[in-house]
Every structure is written in structure tokens, then in C-alpha cells.
Design an enzyme around this catalytic site. Structure first.
Site, PDB file in Angstrom:
ATOM      1  N   SER A 433       0.786  -1.228   0.000  1.00  0.00           N
ATOM      2  CA  SER A 433       0.000   0.000   0.000  1.00  0.00           C
ATOM      3  C   SER A 433       0.821   1.284   0.000  1.00  0.00           C
ATOM      4  CB  SER A 433      -0.946   0.004   1.208  1.00  0.00           C
ATOM      5  OG  SER A 433      -0.215  -0.069   2.423  1.00  0.00           O
ATOM      6  N   HIS A 461      -5.566  -3.349  -2.373  1.00  0.00           N
ATOM      7  CA  HIS A 461      -5.271  -2.417  -3.467  1.00  0.00           C
ATOM      8  C   HIS A 461      -5.125  -3.143  -4.808  1.00  0.00           C
ATOM      9  CE1 HIS A 461      -4.725   1.145  -0.911  1.00  0.00           C
ATOM     10  NE2 HIS A 461      -4.221   0.297  -0.032  1.00  0.00           N
ATOM     11  N   LYS A 492     -12.351   0.772  -1.080  1.00  0.00           N
ATOM     12  CA  LYS A 492     -11.493   1.359  -2.107  1.00  0.00           C
ATOM     13  C   LYS A 492     -12.196   1.264  -3.463  1.00  0.00           C
ATOM     14  CE  LYS A 492      -7.368   0.624   0.666  1.00  0.00           C
ATOM     15  NZ  LYS A 492      -8.095   0.468   1.917  1.00  0.00           N
TER      16      LYS A 492
END
Length: 647
Positions: A433, A461, A492
Site C-alpha cells: 500500500s 489495493h 477502495k
């Protein structure tokens, strides 16, 4: 665990057995030996819950060669456990011949070494004899940078010396001792008699004195060493632990430091948005007292789904149909049909049998890892893994082996523990990250198979970013279904909130009953689940969003590489601009913000001290003009503060 010989005749508990039982409780709880008072109540005095007690008793039965039996219902102290074990030994006709373990390890040849061993023991829960001086703090002992900072911060006052600047890269207790030895008072260096030559009572007294000094020293002797100066060179690491009788003393010290950073416009975390978060956003700047529109490069809204009309409408409809929130945990009145549909859709996206949804991505790692790994297991975790992974490893109680951020290091540690007879779990981020690089999954899985380890990949991610359909790391490498567990967050790319774990159905079913952050927590509202299902629909229906994201990533990377910035090995929508020095990085971020670019300035604990950087997040919603403007802002800001750059 040490071997125990068992002799078949009746005996009652003796001092040796008592020491062995105390040793077992110390191993399972992390308490110092002096704190394990035989008559202390497990729950009210020691905070030892029924699960920990049951685990400890089960291991005692096994180690002492006792037949399995039902645990007594009212065993509330160590004294009662000793009485119970004595009865069990008498019933089974056995007396253990137990090896004695000295309170002070033989390698504590002087007072300085003994003091450091005591400090590390108190902060980590390790027994002193397990703290081998040359052992690697991370890979052998699982001691991370935060714990190391806590130990180092208290050593100067403990040893009665001036404040010490410890160099980075101290990788063992032996190196810490070597750094301190020239600085301590001469009387600390007088050799003590070898531990094996001391009477047991003297050994215990010497070790207890150091423990007492660590925990109960006078407040004035444990306050911060130096007053803040106008040019405060401290970092956030220096406030991890400041020994003091007042629990809030460190908060006051940090507040002084924090306010100065705010006045210099260097710390501006948590600024409130006053608009939707897209390629641009209106933000109220609490430092300058102004609101303005920024180019937004600090958002994880990678595919722009947070603002998609279909996603928003699904949430609105879900609220009207199912209400504002749930009224219970998933097992008791908190499961909605939309939760079950969301789990089905996520399992299908990942190509797995089943999925379990958690309240957050953090709780998914915390609950999953701690439910599956235990005292007899090993967890191998990358040094750069997200804090939720590291905390999950700590909570599990398994031995944590932190491998350096390369798979050669992982291979060496796996080989070192090839003979371990417990379970093994390798945990890794798919995309790291703060660095943006992607794990070498094919090699990691090959190593796991070779050494009989399970694999967990955190796709926080990666979901919506890697792979043709956005499935994540396994799809990126053509390895769907090749890892044991895939963890993700929905805050996200998927534009909601919550976390999930995908895997085999039998494992997911186990987690539903043994993962505390699922069992004992309310989950995401049904309306949020509705929005997440809609986000998956849009992502699958519009693959051009992923294509646009990657065009944007390559465009901005090209500009920044041409300008000479160090982007490390990033290969995702996260682009780090490495600087190193905390102060210069904060000034770099301030200069970029002044020019209208909002991005993350990352210092400790987000990264190690000396590894500070700006973190740029790219989305599919950025225009070419946005990307060009951002690149120019970074170049101009770098020139202003002295970060090396071309152009």
C-alpha cells in the site's frame, strides 16, 4: 516446548511442577513471571479468559503425558490449576521429571545485557532464555519496528544515561548492546557471576529487580530526556512509548510536537472534504482557514465507482427498503439477503467456493488470521505488509516471522523452520500500500508448496486494479484459485465499506464461528451491501474503466520517471515518490499542496523512519490535463524544497 519425561508412579505437585506450570502460563499470556501470582484470579486480576485457560490446560495435559479429560469448571487461579494437575497425575499414576529453566539466562553475563533482556522480555512476552542475543529481531523473533522503538525509547533513562540516538538498521539485541556499551556507567559493566553458578533465589531476585525498575521507577526519572527545540528533529516514532507514571504524559508530549508541525503547515492530515471525491475535490484547509479545490491524488476510488449514479441509487433504494442499519451481529438477527448475495458475488469474482463479509478490511485480516493460527503455528509476514496483517499476527499468538521485502529472505526463513511440526501461514499484500509494487505470487506459491505452508493474499489495493476483470492478484498472474485465502476491502475500488475473505467453503464456515471480529461485531448495513453489488455490476459491465486507469498510471509514471523521481518498483495505481528524510518529505508535501495538489505525505508509522515519501493514487477519472498538471506541480515543489529532480 521442552521435552518432559514421565515416570509411572503417584506423586503430588512439587516446586519443579509449579515452575513448569508457571512457565506454561507465561508462554501463553506474555506475563512476566513475577506477575503470575498463584492466588490471582484469572479473569479479574490477570485478564486471562476461558479460551486462553483451555488452551494452556490442553498443552499441559499433552506435555505431562496425561490422558485428555474435561477441564474443571471452577479453576480460577494458578494455585487451583496446580491442585488439579496434581490430582490428574495421581489419577494417571504419573510423576513428571521436569527440567528447570533459570530465571536469568546464561547469556546475561553482565548487568547491561540483563537489563536489555528484561526490557525486550517485558515488551514482547518472550521468556528471557528465548531472547538469543544474535537472533534477528524481525525474521527470528517477529519484533517489528514499533515494538523496537518502544524498547529503545525507555533504555536511556533505565540505564541512567543521556538521551541516545540509535542508528537505523539495528537487527539484533547484540547490536543494541554494542551501541550502548560505551555509554553506560562503569558500574553496570562489572561482570556478574554466571547464571548457572547463582542460587535460584538470587537469580530470580536479580531478574525481578530489573523488571521492577522497568515498571515502577520514579516518574521524574522516566520523563522525556530533552526539551523540544525550535528545529525539532524528532519523528512520530519518538512518541510510541515514553515511560512515565502518568498514562497520558506521552499524549501531552506528542501534542506539543504535533501543534508545532501544524503551525508550520507540515501536518495536515484529516482535512475535511466538502464535495464528492473525484479527480478534483473541494477541501477545507484547517491550517490556512481556507476552502479550495484541489487536484485529488489521495483517493483509493480507483475506478470512480463511488460517484456512479447506479451505485448511489442502489444505496438509496436499499435504505428505503431495509432501513438505516442492522440491529444485530450476523449470527443473531444481523444477516440480510443482500449480505448473502454480496458474498456470493464476491466469491464468483474471485473464483472461490465461498466468501465471508466483515465490518472492515482491517477486521477481516484481524479476525481471519487470529482465528486460524495459534500458539503452535508459525506466521511468515512480509516486513511491508499492512498494519492490519501485522496486528492479526500478534493477536493470533503464533510465532511471527517477519521476512525482508524479498522472497530470497522468505525462502531462507522457511528453510530455517522446515522441521516445525505446527501449521505455517505465509501472509502477503498483493499490492503493497505504501510502495505500489506487486508480490511475486508465482514464486511465493511455489515456496509455500515446497514447505507445506498455506498462503493468504491481501487484495486491498488489487481488487478492481489488477487482472483483466479486476479480480485481483491471482488473476493478474493467471493463478485464480491457486492461493488458500484472498482478503479484500470494499472501501477502495468497490466504493463502499467492509472487508471480506474468500476461500474454501469449509474454511469460511469455520471463520463464521471462530473469527471474533465477525461473530461479535455488527456488519455493514444492507444498503451498503446493495451499493457494493451495484459496483461489482458496473465494474464487470464496463472493463474500459480498468483500461483507462492503466493508461493514466502509465502516463503519470512516464512524466515522473522522466523528471528523475525515484518511484521504486511500483507497478500499480499507487505511485510512491521516495524522498527519505521526514522533514524534507513534509516540506515537499506542503509545497505540492500550496500549488493545488492533494496527495499523501507518508512518514512513520506508515513507513520506516528514513523511508518517507509522497504517495500518489491514480484513478480512471483523472484527465490527461490533470496528470500533466500534477507532474508539473511535483517538479516545481521538488525544486522549491531541494528534492533532486530534472527539468
Amino acid at each position: 516446548m521442552m521435552n518432559v519425561q514421565v515416570i509411572d508412579h503417584i506423586a503430588t505437585p512439587d516446586a519443579g511442577l509449579q515452575a513448569y506450570v508457571l512457565d506454561m502460563f507465561q508462554t501463553h499470556t506474555g506475563y512476566a513471571r513475577a506477575d503470575l501470582v498463584p492466588d490471582a484470579d484469572f479473569e479479574s486480576d490477570l485478564g486471562i479468559d476461558s479460551v486462553t485457560l483451555a488452551t494452556t490446560l490442553a498443552e499441559l495435559y499433552k506435555a505431562l503425558g496425561l490422558s485428555s479429560r474435561q477441564n474443571p469448571q471452577h479453576t480460577s487461579t494458578i494455585a487451583l490449576v496446580l491442585a488439579h494437575i496434581g490430582q490428574c497425575l495421581e489419577q494417571d499414576g504419573k510423576t513428571p521429571a521436569l527440567p528447570q529453566r533459570p530465571c536469568v539466562p546464561e547469556h546475561a553475563a553482565d548487568a547491561l545485557t540483563t537489563a536489555l533482556i528484561a526490557a525486550y522480555s517485558r515488551h514482547t512476552g518472550y521468556q528471557p532464555s528465548d531472547l538469543v542475543l544474535d537472533a534477528e529481531l524481525e525474521s527470528d523473533l517477529g519484533i517489528d519496528s514499533v515494538t523496537q522503538a518502544a524498547v529503545l525509547s525507555e533504555l536511556p533513562k533505565l540505564l541512567g544515561i543521556a538521551a541516545v540516538t540509535f542508528p537505523t538498521g539495528l537487527t539484533s539485541i547484540a547490536q543494541v548492546i554494542a551501541h550502548l556499551r560505551p555509554l553506560v556507567h562503569l558500574e553496570m559493566l562489572q561482570p556478574a557471576a554466571p547464571a548457572i553458578a547463582m542460587p535460584p533465589a538470587t537469580e530470580e531476585k536479580q531478574y525481578s529487580e530489573f523488571i521492577d525498575k522497568l515498571g515502577h521507577a520514579d516518574a521524574s526519572a522516566l520523563s522525556v530526556a530533552a526539551e523540544s527545540t525550535a528545529d525539532d528533529a524528532r519523528t512520530m516514532r519518538d512518541f510510541v512509548n515514553i515511560p512515565h507514571r502518568d498514562l497520558f504524559h506521552k499524549a501531552r508530549e506528542f501534542n506539543t510536537f504535533y501543534q508545532r508541525k501544524q503551525q508550520e503547515q507540515l501536518y495536515w492530515y484529516g482535512m475535511p472534504l466538502e464535495s464528492r471525491c473525484s479527480n478534483r475535490a473541494v477541501i477545507y484547509d484547517e491550517v490556512s482557514g481556507k476552502r479550495r479545490e484541489f487536484l485529488m491524488f489521495a483517493s483509493n476510488n480507483y475506478l470512480g465507482l463511488a460517484n456512479h449514479p447506479e451505485v448511489i441509487e442502489a444505496i438509496v433504494k436499499g435504505v428505503r427498503e431495509y432501513g438505516a442499519t442492522n440491529t444485530g451481529c450476523r449470527l443473531i438477527g444481523g444477516t440480510n439477503v443482500l449480505h448473502m448475495e454480496l458474498e456470493r458475488r464476491l466469491a464468483k469474482l474471485k473464483g472461490r467456493q465461498a466468501c465471508i463479509v466483515y465490518p472492515s478490511g482491517y477486521s477481516a485480516n484481524l479476525g481471519c488470521i487470529s482465528a486460524l493460527a495459534g500458539q503452535n503455528d508459525l506466521i511468515f509476514t512480509d516486513a511491508l505488509n499492512h498494519m492490519s496483517i501485522q496486528d492479526g499476527c500478534k493477536l493470533a499468538g503464533a510465532a511471527r516471522k517477519i521476512y525482508p521485502h524479498d522472497l530470497d529472505g522468505l525462502e531462507k526463513i522457511l528453510q530455517k523452520h522446515a522441521g516445525h511440526d505446527g501449521g505455517k501461514l505465509i501472509v502477503t499484500d498483493g499490492v503493497f500500500s505504501m510502495h505500489g509494487d506487486v508480490v511475486d505470487l508465482p514464486r511465493l506459491v511455489a515456496l509455500a508448496k515446497q514447505h507445506g505452508a498455506r498462503v493468504l493474499v491481501d487484495d486491498a489495493h488489487s481488487t478492481g486494479v489488477l487482472g483483466r476483470t479486476g479480480s485481483g492478484t491471482t488473476e493478474h498472474f493467471g493463478m485464480k484459485g491457486a492461493v488458500d485465502l484472498e482478503v479484500g476491502t470494499m472501501s477502495k475500488t468497490l466504493a463502499g465499506v467492509g472487508g471480506f475473505v474468500c476461500g474454501d467453503e469449509e474454511v469460511v464456515d469455520y471463520l463464521r464461528f471462530y473469527s471474533h471480529s465477525y461473530v461479535f461485531a455488527a456488519t455493514i448495513p444492507a444498503a451498503v451491501a446493495a451499493g457494493l453489488i451495484a459496483a461489482i455490476d458496473v465494474m464487470e459491465r464496463e472493463p474500459q474503466r480498468i483500461s483507462k486507469l492503466w493508461r493514466n498510471v502509465h502516463h503519470l509514471r512516464g512524466h515522473l520517471l522522466e523528471a528523475g523521481f525515484d518511484l521504486e518498483h511500483s507497478a500499480s495505481a499507487i505511485i510512491p515518490v521516495l524522498v527519505g528524510d521526514d522533514r524534507k518529505t513534509l516540506e515537499f508535501g506542503r509545497a505540492a499542496r500550496a500549488r493545488g495538489m492533494y496527495c499523501q505525505t507518508v512518514v512513520f508509522p506508515g513507513v520506516a523512519v528514513g523511508d518517507a515519501r509522497l504517495r500518489i493514487s491514480v484513478s480512471s477519472e483523472h484527465t490527461v490535463d490533470d496528470l500533466d498538471a500534477a507532474a508539473q506541480i511535483l517538479v516545481d515543489a521538488a525544486k522549491e524544497v531541494g528534492v533532486a529532480v530534472r527539468g
